[in-house]
Write a protein that holds these residues in place. Structure first.
Motif, PDB file in Angstrom:
ATOM      1  N   PHE A 168     -16.653  84.385 -54.963  1.00 18.99           N
ATOM      2  CA  PHE A 168     -17.598  84.230 -56.075  1.00 18.99           C
ATOM      3  C   PHE A 168     -17.048  83.239 -57.101  1.00 18.99           C
ATOM      4  O   PHE A 168     -17.771  82.392 -57.632  1.00 18.99           O
ATOM      5  CB  PHE A 168     -17.839  85.570 -56.779  1.00 18.99           C
ATOM      6  CG  PHE A 168     -18.608  86.576 -55.975  1.00 18.99           C
ATOM      7  CD1 PHE A 168     -19.439  86.184 -54.927  1.00 18.99           C
ATOM      8  CD2 PHE A 168     -18.528  87.925 -56.273  1.00 18.99           C
ATOM      9  CE1 PHE A 168     -20.164  87.107 -54.194  1.00 18.99           C
ATOM     10  CE2 PHE A 168     -19.246  88.866 -55.545  1.00 18.99           C
ATOM     11  CZ  PHE A 168     -20.060  88.456 -54.504  1.00 18.99           C
ATOM     12  N   LEU A 169     -15.750  83.353 -57.374  1.00 17.80           N
ATOM     13  CA  LEU A 169     -15.121  82.571 -58.428  1.00 17.80           C
ATOM     14  C   LEU A 169     -15.173  81.069 -58.149  1.00 17.80           C
ATOM     15  O   LEU A 169     -15.183  80.261 -59.076  1.00 17.80           O
ATOM     16  CB  LEU A 169     -13.670  83.022 -58.611  1.00 17.80           C
ATOM     17  CG  LEU A 169     -12.923  82.497 -59.834  1.00 17.80           C
ATOM     18  CD1 LEU A 169     -13.670  82.820 -61.123  1.00 17.80           C
ATOM     19  CD2 LEU A 169     -11.519  83.091 -59.875  1.00 17.80           C
ATOM     20  N   THR A 170     -15.230  80.687 -56.868  1.00 19.89           N
ATOM     21  CA  THR A 170     -15.271  79.253 -56.538  1.00 19.89           C
ATOM     22  C   THR A 170     -16.561  78.594 -57.012  1.00 19.89           C
ATOM     23  O   THR A 170     -16.658  77.365 -57.053  1.00 19.89           O
ATOM     24  CB  THR A 170     -15.119  79.044 -55.016  1.00 19.89           C
ATOM     25  OG1 THR A 170     -16.192  79.702 -54.330  1.00 19.89           O
ATOM     26  CG2 THR A 170     -13.782  79.570 -54.526  1.00 19.89           C
ATOM     27  N   ASN A 171     -17.562  79.401 -57.377  1.00 20.19           N
ATOM     28  CA  ASN A 171     -18.817  78.851 -57.889  1.00 20.19           C
ATOM     29  C   ASN A 171     -18.835  78.736 -59.407  1.00 20.19           C
ATOM     30  O   ASN A 171     -19.799  78.237 -59.986  1.00 20.19           O
ATOM     31  CB  ASN A 171     -19.998  79.740 -57.449  1.00 20.19           C
ATOM     32  CG  ASN A 171     -20.200  79.729 -55.945  1.00 20.19           C
ATOM     33  OD1 ASN A 171     -20.185  78.679 -55.315  1.00 20.19           O
ATOM     34  ND2 ASN A 171     -20.353  80.911 -55.361  1.00 20.19           N
ATOM     35  N   ALA A 172     -17.775  79.195 -60.058  1.00 20.77           N
ATOM     36  CA  ALA A 172     -17.725  79.188 -61.517  1.00 20.77           C
ATOM     37  C   ALA A 172     -17.532  77.775 -62.056  1.00 20.77           C
ATOM     38  O   ALA A 172     -16.959  76.899 -61.395  1.00 20.77           O
ATOM     39  CB  ALA A 172     -16.594  80.093 -62.002  1.00 20.77           C
TER      40      ALA A 172
END
Length: 278
Positions: A168-172
């Motif tokens: 998820f964090l890679t889309n931040a």
């Protein structure tokens, strides 16, 4: 308060000093009637260790340590040792748990830096998305915050599977914010995520103890007390301290978005209430 100071420094003490600290924390009233030699004998350390221990607490002598303890006892603000004993009654257990709750919140309140808190609230309020990091007990707290924020219209991401959480964090983006929760400040699943966020200029709010790797790598750190001293109800204490901070962040953001969040709560309650309809 001197007894809280001893608790906070407990982990950094030597083996002999921990024996002494444990005895003092369990028997603060008894200390007032003991000499340094008698205290050493009862706690299993040398007289010299007792004297050096007082000096490490920034006191001139053992007498000053007794005066500080007496002052705290007279104020009524005394910590109750919360180690669970085999012969504890239900009443004693209840009293110990009450002390854990009260002490954890008071210590957390005392450690709040208002400027850092306001900055963290501002980041959360302005973020496009919120990404939460936490595993174990910290994960339970992150999950609780995840539901609270989403319930009131703040798009938040959290998954109990640490691998998926990092995905998820890679889309931040830099318009988002990461809240990294770890009592130890060393949890790999949390540190990897916070380091990634820092590298990609995504603001990181850490909730951890002072002097931890996570503390050092965050943009803003809201510190929690080091209250895991021995085999005691400490996991509860650290959970309470951490949840106190996450709840404080939540209600502060809710205050800023009062009208908007109120409407979101009404819509959510209306939808959930349909489950109760026959």
């Amino acid at each position: 308060m001197i007894l809280e100071t001893i608790e906070q420094r407990y982990k950094s003490l030597s083996k002999q000093q921990k024996l002494l600290a444990t005895y003092i924390l369990r028997n603060p009233k008894d200390i007032l009637n003991l000499t340094s030699k008698e205290l050493g004998e009862k706690s299993g350390v040398s007289t010299a260790t007792v004297v050096r221990f007082a000096q490490q607490l920034d006191l001139d002598s053992f007498s000053d340590l007794k005066i500080s303890i007496a002052s705290q006892l007279s104020s009524g603000k005394v910590i109750v040792d919360t180690v669970i004993e085999k012969d504890d009654t239900s009443k004693i257990m209840s009293e110990k748990l009450e002390q854990v709750y009260d002490s954890s919140i008071q210590k957390s309140l005392a450690m709040i830096n208002e400027n850092d808190l306001n900055k963290a609230v501002e980041l959360l309020n302005e973020a496009t998305h919120v990404y939460l990091l936490g595993v174990g007990t910290s994960g339970l707290i992150a999950y609780d915050l995840y539901h609270k924020l989403n319930r009131y219209g703040i798009k938040t991401f959290y998954e109990t599977d640490a691998h998926m959480n990092l995905e998820f964090l890679t889309n931040a983006t830099k318009d988002d914010v990461v809240v990294a929760i770890s009592y130890s400040g060393k949890t790999r699943e949390v540190s990897i995520g916070s380091e990634y966020a820092k590298e990609h200029h995504i603001p990181v709010i850490a909730i951890t103890r002072e002097d931890t790797p996570l503390f050092s790598s965050s943009d803003i750190c809201l510190t929690i007390p080091d209250n895991e001293r021995t085999i005691r109800v400490a996991a509860i204490a650290s959970k309470i301290s951490t949840m106190y901070i996450t709840d404080l962040l939540f209600i502060s953001v809710m205050q800023l978005r009062y009208g908007e969040m109120k409407e979101s709560a009404i819509r959510t309650n209306h939808l959930i209430n349909k489950l109760k309809e026959k």
